[in-house]
Motif scaffolding. Structure first.
Motif, short mmCIF file in Angstrom:
data_model
loop_
_atom_site.label_atom_id
_atom_site.label_comp_id
_atom_site.label_asym_id
_atom_site.label_seq_id
_atom_site.Cartn_x
_atom_site.Cartn_y
_atom_site.Cartn_z
N ARG A 32 11.18 10.05 -16.35
CA ARG A 32 11.73 9.41 -15.14
C ARG A 32 10.88 10.03 -14.24
NH1 ARG A 32 17.67 11.81 -15.07
NH2 ARG A 32 18.23 10.68 -16.53
N LEU A 33 10.00 10.83 -14.17
CA LEU A 33 9.24 11.71 -13.26
C LEU A 33 7.93 10.59 -13.49
CD1 LEU A 33 9.28 15.56 -13.85
CD2 LEU A 33 9.05 14.37 -11.14
N GLU A 34 7.54 10.32 -14.88
CA GLU A 34 6.25 9.28 -14.31
C GLU A 34 6.77 7.68 -13.95
OE1 GLU A 34 5.59 8.39 -18.81
OE2 GLU A 34 5.41 10.99 -19.06
N THR A 35 7.71 7.74 -14.00
CA THR A 35 8.23 6.44 -13.05
C THR A 35 8.16 6.83 -11.14
OG1 THR A 35 10.07 6.02 -15.01
CG2 THR A 35 10.48 5.17 -13.98
N ARG A 36 8.54 7.52 -11.02
CA ARG A 36 8.26 7.95 -9.97
C ARG A 36 6.69 8.01 -9.29
NH1 ARG A 36 9.98 7.38 -5.21
NH2 ARG A 36 10.08 8.92 -3.73
N LEU A 37 6.38 8.54 -9.87
CA LEU A 37 4.52 8.64 -9.99
C LEU A 37 4.03 7.23 -9.64
CD1 LEU A 37 2.60 9.96 -9.13
CD2 LEU A 37 1.59 10.98 -11.94
N MET A 38 4.55 6.42 -11.00
CA MET A 38 4.26 4.72 -10.17
C MET A 38 4.62 4.71 -9.05
SD MET A 38 4.04 4.11 -14.39
CE MET A 38 5.39 3.27 -14.50
N GLU A 39 6.11 4.57 -8.97
CA GLU A 39 6.60 4.16 -7.39
C GLU A 39 5.73 4.57 -6.52
OE1 GLU A 39 10.74 5.17 -7.73
OE2 GLU A 39 11.06 3.65 -9.37
N LEU A 40 5.49 6.20 -6.56
CA LEU A 40 4.39 6.43 -5.57
C LEU A 40 3.50 5.45 -5.16
CD1 LEU A 40 6.17 9.97 -5.41
CD2 LEU A 40 6.72 8.18 -3.78
N GLU A 41 2.95 5.94 -6.31
CA GLU A 41 0.63 5.12 -6.29
C GLU A 41 1.45 3.87 -6.25
OE1 GLU A 41 -0.16 5.62 -10.19
OE2 GLU A 41 -0.56 7.89 -9.74
N LEU A 42 2.06 2.93 -5.82
CA LEU A 42 2.37 1.33 -5.58
C LEU A 42 2.80 1.56 -3.71
CD1 LEU A 42 4.53 -0.05 -8.67
CD2 LEU A 42 2.05 -0.63 -7.89
N GLN A 43 3.32 2.16 -3.79
CA GLN A 43 3.53 2.33 -2.52
C GLN A 43 2.48 2.86 -1.50
OE1 GLN A 43 6.63 4.62 -1.51
NE2 GLN A 43 8.94 3.28 -2.61
N LEU A 44 1.97 3.70 -1.99
CA LEU A 44 0.27 4.30 -0.75
C LEU A 44 -0.44 3.51 -1.60
CD1 LEU A 44 -0.29 6.38 0.23
CD2 LEU A 44 -1.77 7.56 -2.28
N SER A 45 -0.93 2.91 -2.21
CA SER A 45 -1.73 1.06 -2.21
C SER A 45 -1.42 0.08 -1.68
CB SER A 45 -2.00 1.25 -3.96
OG SER A 45 -0.77 0.63 -4.25
N ALA A 46 -0.11 0.04 -1.20
CA ALA A 46 0.07 -0.60 -0.49
C ALA A 46 0.03 -1.02 0.78
CB ALA A 46 2.23 -1.40 -0.67
N LYS A 47 0.92 0.31 1.41
CA LYS A 47 -0.43 1.06 3.11
C LYS A 47 -0.69 0.87 3.16
CE LYS A 47 4.58 4.07 3.56
NZ LYS A 47 4.79 5.02 3.23
N SER A 48 -2.16 1.54 2.35
CA SER A 48 -3.44 1.04 2.56
C SER A 48 -4.19 -0.25 2.72
CB SER A 48 -3.92 2.41 1.20
OG SER A 48 -4.35 1.16 0.19
N LEU A 49 -3.57 -1.08 1.70
CA LEU A 49 -3.80 -2.48 2.35
C LEU A 49 -3.20 -3.53 3.21
CD1 LEU A 49 -3.39 -3.68 -1.80
CD2 LEU A 49 -5.87 -3.59 -0.71
N HIS A 50 -1.98 -2.67 3.45
CA HIS A 50 -0.97 -3.49 4.38
C HIS A 50 -1.98 -2.70 5.72
CE1 HIS A 50 2.36 -5.18 7.05
NE2 HIS A 50 1.78 -4.12 7.84
N GLY A 51 -2.62 -1.76 6.30
CA GLY A 51 -3.51 -1.87 7.30
C GLY A 51 -4.39 -2.34 7.42
N LEU A 52 -5.30 -1.96 6.31
CA LEU A 52 -6.48 -3.43 6.31
C LEU A 52 -6.35 -5.03 6.93
CD1 LEU A 52 -8.47 -2.44 3.12
CD2 LEU A 52 -8.94 -1.86 5.23
#
Length: 53
Positions: free
Chosen positions: A33-53
């Protein structure tokens, strides 16, 4: 009294073994569960950083 002694000699190690197995399964599930949650958070973080550009 003899049957009670046989029951405790067999039953106590079985109960302890089942408890240890249950703990192991819980730890493995929590790690998954922790590994899955970590991947979800990393995807959200990368999506936010791409959205700001």
């Amino acid at each position: 009294m003899n049957s009670l002694s046989k029951l405790t000699n067999f039953g106590m190690p079985a109960v302890i073994g089942l408890g240890i197995a249950w703990l192991g399964i819980r730890i493995i599930k929590n790690e998954q569960r922790l590994e899955t949650r970590l991947m979800e958070l990393e995807l959200q973080l990368s999506a936010k950083s791409l959205h700001g550009l």
